[in-house]
Motif scaffolding. Sequence first.
Motif, PDB file in Angstrom:
ATOM      1  N   LEU A   1      35.826  46.864  63.215  1.00 42.82           N
ATOM      2  CA  LEU A   1      37.268  47.024  63.373  1.00 42.82           C
ATOM      3  C   LEU A   1      37.859  47.069  61.973  1.00 42.82           C
ATOM      4  N   CYS A   2      39.039  47.664  61.859  1.00 46.11           N
ATOM      5  CA  CYS A   2      39.675  47.729  60.543  1.00 46.11           C
ATOM      6  C   CYS A   2      41.114  47.250  60.652  1.00 46.11           C
ATOM      7  N   ILE A   3      41.519  46.452  59.688  1.00 45.33           N
ATOM      8  CA  ILE A   3      42.928  46.055  59.599  1.00 45.33           C
ATOM      9  C   ILE A   3      43.510  46.736  58.366  1.00 45.33           C
ATOM     10  N   HIS A   4      44.567  47.523  58.577  1.00 42.64           N
ATOM     11  CA  HIS A   4      45.304  48.098  57.439  1.00 42.64           C
ATOM     12  C   HIS A   4      46.449  47.139  57.164  1.00 42.64           C
ATOM     13  N   ARG A   5      46.628  46.761  55.929  1.00 44.58           N
ATOM     14  CA  ARG A   5      47.736  45.833  55.679  1.00 44.58           C
ATOM     15  C   ARG A   5      48.387  46.115  54.325  1.00 44.58           C
ATOM     16  N   ALA A   6      49.689  45.939  54.269  1.00 46.11           N
ATOM     17  CA  ALA A   6      50.424  46.152  53.022  1.00 46.11           C
ATOM     18  C   ALA A   6      51.613  45.198  52.999  1.00 46.11           C
ATOM     19  N   PRO A   7      51.333  43.912  52.734  1.00 45.46           N
ATOM     20  CA  PRO A   7      52.417  42.915  52.806  1.00 45.46           C
ATOM     21  C   PRO A   7      53.544  43.171  51.814  1.00 45.46           C
ATOM     22  N   LEU A   8      53.216  43.750  50.657  1.00 47.95           N
ATOM     23  CA  LEU A   8      54.277  44.047  49.691  1.00 47.95           C
ATOM     24  C   LEU A   8      54.676  45.515  49.779  1.00 47.95           C
ATOM     25  N   GLY A   9      54.274  46.164  50.859  1.00 53.50           N
ATOM     26  CA  GLY A   9      54.677  47.553  51.078  1.00 53.50           C
ATOM     27  C   GLY A   9      54.313  48.435  49.902  1.00 53.50           C
ATOM     28  N   THR A  10      55.298  49.197  49.432  1.00 49.95           N
ATOM     29  CA  THR A  10      55.104  50.006  48.231  1.00 49.95           C
ATOM     30  C   THR A  10      55.980  49.417  47.138  1.00 49.95           C
ATOM     31  N   HIS A  11      55.574  49.631  45.889  1.00 52.55           N
ATOM     32  CA  HIS A  11      56.415  49.161  44.787  1.00 52.55           C
ATOM     33  C   HIS A  11      57.822  49.710  44.921  1.00 52.55           C
ATOM     34  N   GLU A  12      57.886  50.996  45.269  1.00 51.54           N
ATOM     35  CA  GLU A  12      59.187  51.647  45.317  1.00 51.54           C
ATOM     36  C   GLU A  12      60.118  50.921  46.292  1.00 51.54           C
TER      37      GLU A  12
ATOM     38  N   ALA B   1      58.089  46.320  34.230  1.00 47.56           N
ATOM     39  CA  ALA B   1      57.827  44.880  34.088  1.00 47.56           C
ATOM     40  C   ALA B   1      57.784  44.217  35.469  1.00 47.56           C
ATOM     41  N   ILE B   2      58.681  44.634  36.346  1.00 47.34           N
ATOM     42  CA  ILE B   2      58.704  44.053  37.692  1.00 47.34           C
ATOM     43  C   ILE B   2      57.439  44.455  38.447  1.00 47.34           C
ATOM     44  N   ILE B   3      57.080  45.732  38.325  1.00 42.51           N
ATOM     45  CA  ILE B   3      55.845  46.216  38.959  1.00 42.51           C
ATOM     46  C   ILE B   3      54.655  45.366  38.529  1.00 42.51           C
TER      47      ILE B   3
END
Length: 678
Positions: A547-558, A264-266
């Motif tokens: 150019l490429c921007i890699h981004r993951a503001p919420l990181g991983t669910h885990e 549910a949180i995911i």
Amino acid sequence: MVTPARRRMLAVPFFPSFMSDHADEKNAAEDPAAAEGPRHTEGKPMTDLERIRHSAAHILATAILRVWPEAQFAAGPPVENGFYYDVELPHRISPADFERIEAEMKKETKANNVFQRVEVSRDEAMALAEKGALASLGERPGSPSKFKLDIVQNIPADEKITLYRNGDFTDLCAGPHVGRTGNVGAFKLTHVSSTYYKGDEKNPQLQRIYGTAFKNRTQLDEYFAMLEESKKRDHRKLGKELELFTFDEDVGPGLAMWLPRGTAIIEELEKLAKETEFAAGYERVRTPNLARENMYLTSGHIPMYADSMFPPMDFGKREADDRIKELESQLYGTQPPGQSVRLQTEIEELRKASAVTSDRYYLKAMNCPHHHKLFGAVPRSYRDLPLRLAEYGTCHRYEQSGELFGLMRVRSMQMNDAHIYCTEAQFEAEFNAVNEMYLKYFKIFGIEKYRMRFSTHDPSKLGEIFLNEPELWKKTEDMVRNVLIKSDIDYIEVPNEAAFYGPKIDVQVWSIIGREFTLATNQVDFGVPAKFGLKYKTRENTEETPLCIHRAPLGTHERFIGFLIEHYAGNFPLWLSPEQVRVLPIGDEEPLVDYGKAIVNELRASGVRATLDAGTDPIKAKIASAEQMKVHTMLVVGNRDLEAGNVSVRVHGKGNLGAKPRGEVIADLLASIKERRA
RNA sequence: GCCAACGUAGCACAGCGGUAGUGCAGCUGAUUCGUAAUCAGCAGGUCAUGGGUUCGAAUCCCAUCGUUGGCUCCA
């Protein structure tokens, strides 16, 4: 790629350790990351508590020598929550020995010996070390103080060399210490672990004895009480209690499975990410969880990071191997020599061929190569840029077994990933927008305690661990720095820690037990798109690599949920709460249960995670079990409420808020969820 | 991966050479209640797995797997 300073940061997150032994000062001086935070230097004396702990380390060494006179000591600094001393000793110290060691320590503090500072020449220090008299109760002929000897040799020529004495014990040490051993009011040994001298596995393995010390007993007791409290919000414990996720030996270490409550949180996080990214002009894509070896050869992940990937599945090879096995078994059964030679030749040929025909697939450890392929799948024009491809991609990384840690370090992870392809002219605006997105998220979650780490390259390692593009490094690093300065973000710059393809910003947070983690990342990539031959047509009808921007503001669910569990201590806000509403009828008589059911159905029709406790337990028991599961809102309904069309609202952590009209309460709940109120 | 400690019912733990225990959760009844636990009964375990020592092993030894604390690592 991790510098010594970084390692220390991991061990002692809140305040970088105030390493004070000569060895560590030397490291700090050389350390490119020394600017990372406050650090003990000549001009910055230790706090009183650090003096106590540093002194406690000497008292620990004194005590260990009384029990095991042959012990050899390396470094013994104060750290964030206490102190340690590294010792080489044939006897394996275990917690069972603590009582005995603490008793000896007690004798030393009771004796109330003076900590005496002695300045010596380099030759004197060397002579003492050779006689085994440093970190020792006296001379030990035939067993020089070998680590101290090494440390003395590494002290810069212009630096004073000092010893500290308490009673019979003498140690090479820059100090400072408390006045007397009795000033160490209360101490306790906490755990023992292993380490290598100077953190290098080629060096001898040492035992690291950890302890903590305080001015007095009260503070020590408070500290341990606080630790107990912290343990209660450990995501591993809460995850089990609240039935959020689980691990199973048969599934495999580091492979988290999400129970309905955790899922549910995911779902809520993905909903948030999708809404936010959609509004910011991202487009969603989907890619498989594996790919052929060739793609990772192109990307450069093999051989560079092959160790961190799950081993490949090799289909072509398996067919060849099966045939080889078959021939081998025939070989054992054959009598005529000519026949066996023929079989052997065939086996050898197959072996050679299998190296060529093998068809290896790897589980993806990152989403970028797949996304690059998507960029390249369609002819691109400058009009398409910036192109923002987003995916909650599942990645697998074969983390070392000893590194796995609850949800914070796993082997299978669902990443809030996206890759933004843009022109150099667009870069700054795009990078800034990503940054704003981070801050927006952190505001929603009330995340305040974090640190932005800006990792840059080291010009001396261009062409080695960093792509040989000096111009681009400078340009992108300047742009990133500008964004950080303009948005007035508190950050630290760490040279030599960039990715091989560009500078990056990591958001660092701490787990409740004090381990530091990268929660989210924002990286510049000016290298890999070229390896994939990615091009777009410019206005002038020429071809350029984006150019490429890699981004993951919420990181991983885990990791993100692991962090959120501890951040909220399991008390999630309504919108994130696994069970948002539980309706509790007083008793189980039909009209009341029907009323409760109607309320639950109405809520569920609006997407609210609501349940009904139709059991026969007394209302107090129903409340207790709902509270225990940290259900956000409990709606108690009795005959009084039924008659008036009310519900009695009780909110976890807030208690009974009284009876209100059913419609009003439901409208409030929906509004709170929609707005994602804290 | 390295060093060490720990693996007993879904969970929290006790037992540490002589027939596996407690509490909570679960199930079945009874109870019909107004804001954190109503009562009774029942069921649940190859004591992580595999080997060894012993007349006898949850208990002692070895190995493996897993977890934990550090170290190393972290695209």
